[in-house]
Design a protein around this motif. Sequence first.
Motif, PDB file in Angstrom:
ATOM      1  N   THR A  97       0.842  -1.128   0.027  1.00 51.63           N
ATOM      2  CA  THR A  97      -0.006  -0.099  -0.060  1.00 51.63           C
ATOM      3  C   THR A  97       0.928   1.206   0.217  1.00 51.63           C
ATOM      4  O   THR A  97       0.603   2.193  -0.843  1.00 51.63           O
ATOM      5  N   ASP A  98       1.858   1.239   0.837  1.00 56.05           N
ATOM      6  CA  ASP A  98       2.692   2.394   0.969  1.00 56.05           C
ATOM      7  C   ASP A  98       3.252   2.561  -0.474  1.00 56.05           C
ATOM      8  O   ASP A  98       3.614   3.819  -1.013  1.00 56.05           O
ATOM      9  N   VAL A  99       3.876   1.666  -1.186  1.00 55.13           N
ATOM     10  CA  VAL A  99       4.709   1.793  -2.468  1.00 55.13           C
ATOM     11  C   VAL A  99       3.607   2.286  -3.476  1.00 55.13           C
ATOM     12  O   VAL A  99       3.763   3.081  -4.211  1.00 55.13           O
ATOM     13  N   LEU A 100       2.240   1.818  -3.177  1.00 56.33           N
ATOM     14  CA  LEU A 100       1.407   2.056  -4.407  1.00 56.33           C
ATOM     15  C   LEU A 100       0.951   3.493  -4.139  1.00 56.33           C
ATOM     16  O   LEU A 100       0.826   4.248  -5.145  1.00 56.33           O
ATOM     17  N   VAL A 101       0.936   4.032  -3.088  1.00 58.76           N
ATOM     18  CA  VAL A 101       0.361   5.316  -2.524  1.00 58.76           C
ATOM     19  C   VAL A 101       1.638   6.296  -2.940  1.00 58.76           C
ATOM     20  O   VAL A 101       1.454   7.427  -3.338  1.00 58.76           O
ATOM     21  N   GLY A 102       2.788   6.106  -2.279  1.00 59.97           N
ATOM     22  CA  GLY A 102       3.805   6.935  -2.303  1.00 59.97           C
ATOM     23  C   GLY A 102       5.038   6.827  -3.228  1.00 59.97           C
ATOM     24  O   GLY A 102       6.037   7.406  -3.331  1.00 59.97           O
ATOM     25  N   GLY A 103       5.030   5.471  -3.989  1.00 63.57           N
ATOM     26  CA  GLY A 103       5.988   5.288  -4.883  1.00 63.57           C
ATOM     27  C   GLY A 103       6.944   4.751  -4.219  1.00 63.57           C
ATOM     28  O   GLY A 103       7.061   4.505  -3.018  1.00 63.57           O
ATOM     29  N   PRO A 104       8.215   4.737  -4.967  1.00 66.04           N
ATOM     30  CA  PRO A 104       9.411   3.908  -4.507  1.00 66.04           C
ATOM     31  C   PRO A 104      10.139   4.623  -3.426  1.00 66.04           C
ATOM     32  O   PRO A 104      10.654   4.028  -2.748  1.00 66.04           O
ATOM     33  N   ASP A 105      10.020   5.854  -3.248  1.00 66.98           N
ATOM     34  CA  ASP A 105      10.339   6.647  -2.017  1.00 66.98           C
ATOM     35  C   ASP A 105       9.943   6.106  -0.672  1.00 66.98           C
ATOM     36  O   ASP A 105      10.582   6.364   0.087  1.00 66.98           O
ATOM     37  N   ALA A 106       8.721   5.539  -0.692  1.00 68.66           N
ATOM     38  CA  ALA A 106       8.187   4.951   0.286  1.00 68.66           C
ATOM     39  C   ALA A 106       9.140   4.099   1.185  1.00 68.66           C
ATOM     40  O   ALA A 106       9.113   3.853   2.327  1.00 68.66           O
ATOM     41  N   MET A 107       9.817   3.073   0.345  1.00 65.83           N
ATOM     42  CA  MET A 107      10.751   2.355   0.929  1.00 65.83           C
ATOM     43  C   MET A 107      12.130   2.857   1.450  1.00 65.83           C
ATOM     44  O   MET A 107      12.834   2.053   2.262  1.00 65.83           O
ATOM     45  N   ARG A 108      12.087   4.247   1.384  1.00 66.32           N
ATOM     46  CA  ARG A 108      13.510   4.674   2.105  1.00 66.32           C
ATOM     47  C   ARG A 108      13.410   4.761   3.731  1.00 66.32           C
ATOM     48  O   ARG A 108      14.350   4.974   4.414  1.00 66.32           O
ATOM     49  N   ARG A 109      12.104   4.574   4.274  1.00 67.61           N
ATOM     50  CA  ARG A 109      12.045   4.561   5.695  1.00 67.61           C
ATOM     51  C   ARG A 109      12.749   2.949   6.201  1.00 67.61           C
ATOM     52  O   ARG A 109      12.734   2.931   7.492  1.00 67.61           O
ATOM     53  N   PHE A 110      12.875   2.158   5.388  1.00 67.04           N
ATOM     54  CA  PHE A 110      13.149   0.837   6.025  1.00 67.04           C
ATOM     55  C   PHE A 110      14.685   0.944   6.162  1.00 67.04           C
ATOM     56  O   PHE A 110      15.561   1.552   5.740  1.00 67.04           O
ATOM     57  N   ASN A 111      15.437  -0.002   7.172  1.00 62.13           N
ATOM     58  CA  ASN A 111      16.594  -0.262   7.466  1.00 62.13           C
ATOM     59  C   ASN A 111      17.363  -1.127   6.622  1.00 62.13           C
ATOM     60  O   ASN A 111      18.705  -1.682   6.623  1.00 62.13           O
TER      61      ASN A 111
END
Length: 129
Positions: A73-87
């Motif tokens: 859901t995060d990637v669908l809504v926010g795009g690839p940048d949503a993955m920056r919050r992960f370690n």
Amino acid sequence: GGEERLAEIRDRYGDRVAAVVRECSDSLGADGAPKADWETRKRAHLAHLPTASDDAMTVSIADKVHNGRAIVTDVLVGGPDAMRRFNAPPDRILWYYEQNLLLAEERIVPAVILMPLREVVAQMRVLLG
């Protein structure tokens, strides 16, 4: 919350729930205490799953389904940048979910929880692969 939080869980919900929480936790350090790096914690969790209790395996898979759906859901809504919050980078996160799926299939867990995990991993492959 570490061992202190685990004791609270035991007091409130009993030994069985506390045992499952312990098995599903990749770190039991106190709040604010440093944790091992992401890869080390995830590898240890994966190494534990083949011998985990059925209760812990069920909870672990349900957690992966929930978290995987949130990632999708995060990637669908926010795009690839949503993955920056992960370690970890997206390819390692996908690897981790794929490994959980393989271990769940090897354990022959009930289809009612295995099928949603398969679905979310398939969606993650499209978005993160």
